[in-house]
Design a protein around this motif. Structure first.
Motif, mmCIF file in Angstrom:
data_model
loop_
_atom_site.group_PDB
_atom_site.id
_atom_site.type_symbol
_atom_site.label_atom_id
_atom_site.label_comp_id
_atom_site.label_asym_id
_atom_site.label_seq_id
_atom_site.Cartn_x
_atom_site.Cartn_y
_atom_site.Cartn_z
ATOM 1 N N GLU A 152 -9.530 -23.776 14.405
ATOM 2 C CA GLU A 152 -10.719 -23.437 13.616
ATOM 3 C C GLU A 152 -10.398 -22.340 12.606
ATOM 4 N N GLU A 153 -9.632 -21.344 13.033
ATOM 5 C CA GLU A 153 -9.229 -20.257 12.139
ATOM 6 C C GLU A 153 -8.427 -20.800 10.954
ATOM 7 N N MET A 154 -7.610 -21.824 11.211
ATOM 8 C CA MET A 154 -6.770 -22.411 10.168
ATOM 9 C C MET A 154 -7.480 -23.523 9.397
ATOM 10 N N GLU A 155 -8.716 -23.812 9.816
ATOM 11 C CA GLU A 155 -9.514 -24.869 9.184
ATOM 12 C C GLU A 155 -8.784 -26.211 9.248
ATOM 13 N N MET A 156 -8.303 -26.534 10.464
ATOM 14 C CA MET A 156 -7.607 -27.793 10.716
ATOM 15 C C MET A 156 -8.271 -28.508 11.878
ATOM 16 N N ASP A 157 -8.141 -29.842 11.900
ATOM 17 C CA ASP A 157 -8.553 -30.535 13.112
ATOM 18 C C ASP A 157 -7.407 -30.424 14.111
ATOM 19 N N LEU A 158 -7.662 -30.768 15.371
ATOM 20 C CA LEU A 158 -6.661 -30.545 16.416
ATOM 21 C C LEU A 158 -5.394 -31.369 16.211
ATOM 22 N N ASP A 159 -5.528 -32.577 15.676
ATOM 23 C CA ASP A 159 -4.342 -33.407 15.447
ATOM 24 C C ASP A 159 -3.400 -32.739 14.446
ATOM 25 N N GLN A 160 -3.957 -32.238 13.349
ATOM 26 C CA GLN A 160 -3.148 -31.536 12.350
ATOM 27 C C GLN A 160 -2.540 -30.269 12.950
ATOM 28 N N ARG A 180 6.484 -25.173 6.133
ATOM 29 C CA ARG A 180 6.921 -23.828 6.521
ATOM 30 C C ARG A 180 5.800 -22.816 6.318
ATOM 31 N N LYS A 181 5.053 -22.990 5.244
ATOM 32 C CA LYS A 181 3.935 -22.091 4.980
ATOM 33 C C LYS A 181 2.868 -22.242 6.061
ATOM 34 N N LYS A 182 2.623 -23.488 6.486
ATOM 35 C CA LYS A 182 1.638 -23.732 7.540
ATOM 36 C C LYS A 182 2.085 -23.103 8.860
#
Length: 252
Positions: A128-136, A100-102
């Motif tokens: 990129e803003e969330m510092e995640m790869d696309l799968d995540q 939920r936080k994500k």
């Protein structure tokens, strides 16, 4: 022979034989509603359990349907079934606090980048803003669209408040001030924002919610993959939720 609206309106609540006929006739609608919701859920969620919850919602619709109101049983039953399933999912909190936080971080990231760049943002930029790869990123984005607008976000936390809003939606009951001021405003504002969506998002939203087509059917109609339809749908939901939040119609 199908059960008619007239039979349902004249139903004696003690007539269990007719009630069972109604349940059997409307069971395919329960399955369809649950399967549509399940497309946004993780595989760990037991769909059969949700079908059982939907059947309970259908039985409640039969027991509580008021034929004196100006609405069809089908309309009332669909809202009851959907409401029962979504309430069950929220009570289980299958998303978990971390997810939920994500999701909230995702919504804020979209809003921040759109304000900074003054244009529609791309998934890669938000990831990129969330510092995640696309799968995540796509996993969080898919989960974000399970509930378009929750009762809690509209400021309704008690059982009585939720029941009031549900009855308004199903019965168009104009007597309650909370229902009138909250639901009508959200519906009118939402309709305006849907019209402002990019063409493909607007089309997917219309086909999914108005025409009640499945993601697969929409993909075939638009000649794109089912996963791409899911991405477009999630993007539209995120955009609309952000717009409603900016309008002050959803709680932070």
């Amino acid at each position: 022979m199908p059960v008619s609206e007239t039979q349902i309106k004249k139903l004696n609540k003690d007539d269990f034989s007719l009630r069972n006929e109604i349940v059997a006739e409307y069971l395919p609608y329960v399955n369809r509603i649950v399967n549509r919701i399940a497309t946004h859920l993780p595989p760990t969620v037991d769909v059969d359990d949700l079908v059982n919850v939907g059947i309970i919602g259908l039985i409640q619709a039969i027991e509580r349907y008021d034929p004196t109101r100006d609405n069809k049983f089908m309309t009332y039953a669909v809202f009851r079934i959907k409401g029962a399933v979504l309430s069950e999912l929220r009570s289980r909190d299958f998303l978990g606090r971390t997810t939920r936080k994500k999701i909230r971080t995702l919504e804020k990231a979209y809003l921040k980048l759109e304000q900074q760049l003054g244009r529609e943002v791309h998934d890669e930029e938000v990831a990129e803003e969330m510092e995640m790869d696309l799968d995540q990123f796509y996993q969080v984005k898919r989960m974000s669209s399970i509930s378009f607008v929750s009762f809690e976000e509209m400021g309704c936390t008690s059982r009585e408040e939720k029941e009031t809003l549900l009855n308004y939606l199903a019965n168009n009951d104009g007597e309650n001030a909370l229902a009138l001021t909250t639901i009508k405003e959200v519906k009118a504002t939402l309709a305006r924002h849907i019209e402002s969506l990019p063409e493909k998002e607007r089309l997917v939203v219309s086909m999914y919610y108005s025409d009640e087509m499945t993601m697969k059917e929409i993909g075939l109609a638009l000649e794109i993959t089912e996963s791409r339809v899911s991405q477009i749908h999630s993007q539209a939901v995120l955009r609309l939720r952000n717009k409603l939040r900016k309008d002050g119609l959803l709680e932070e």
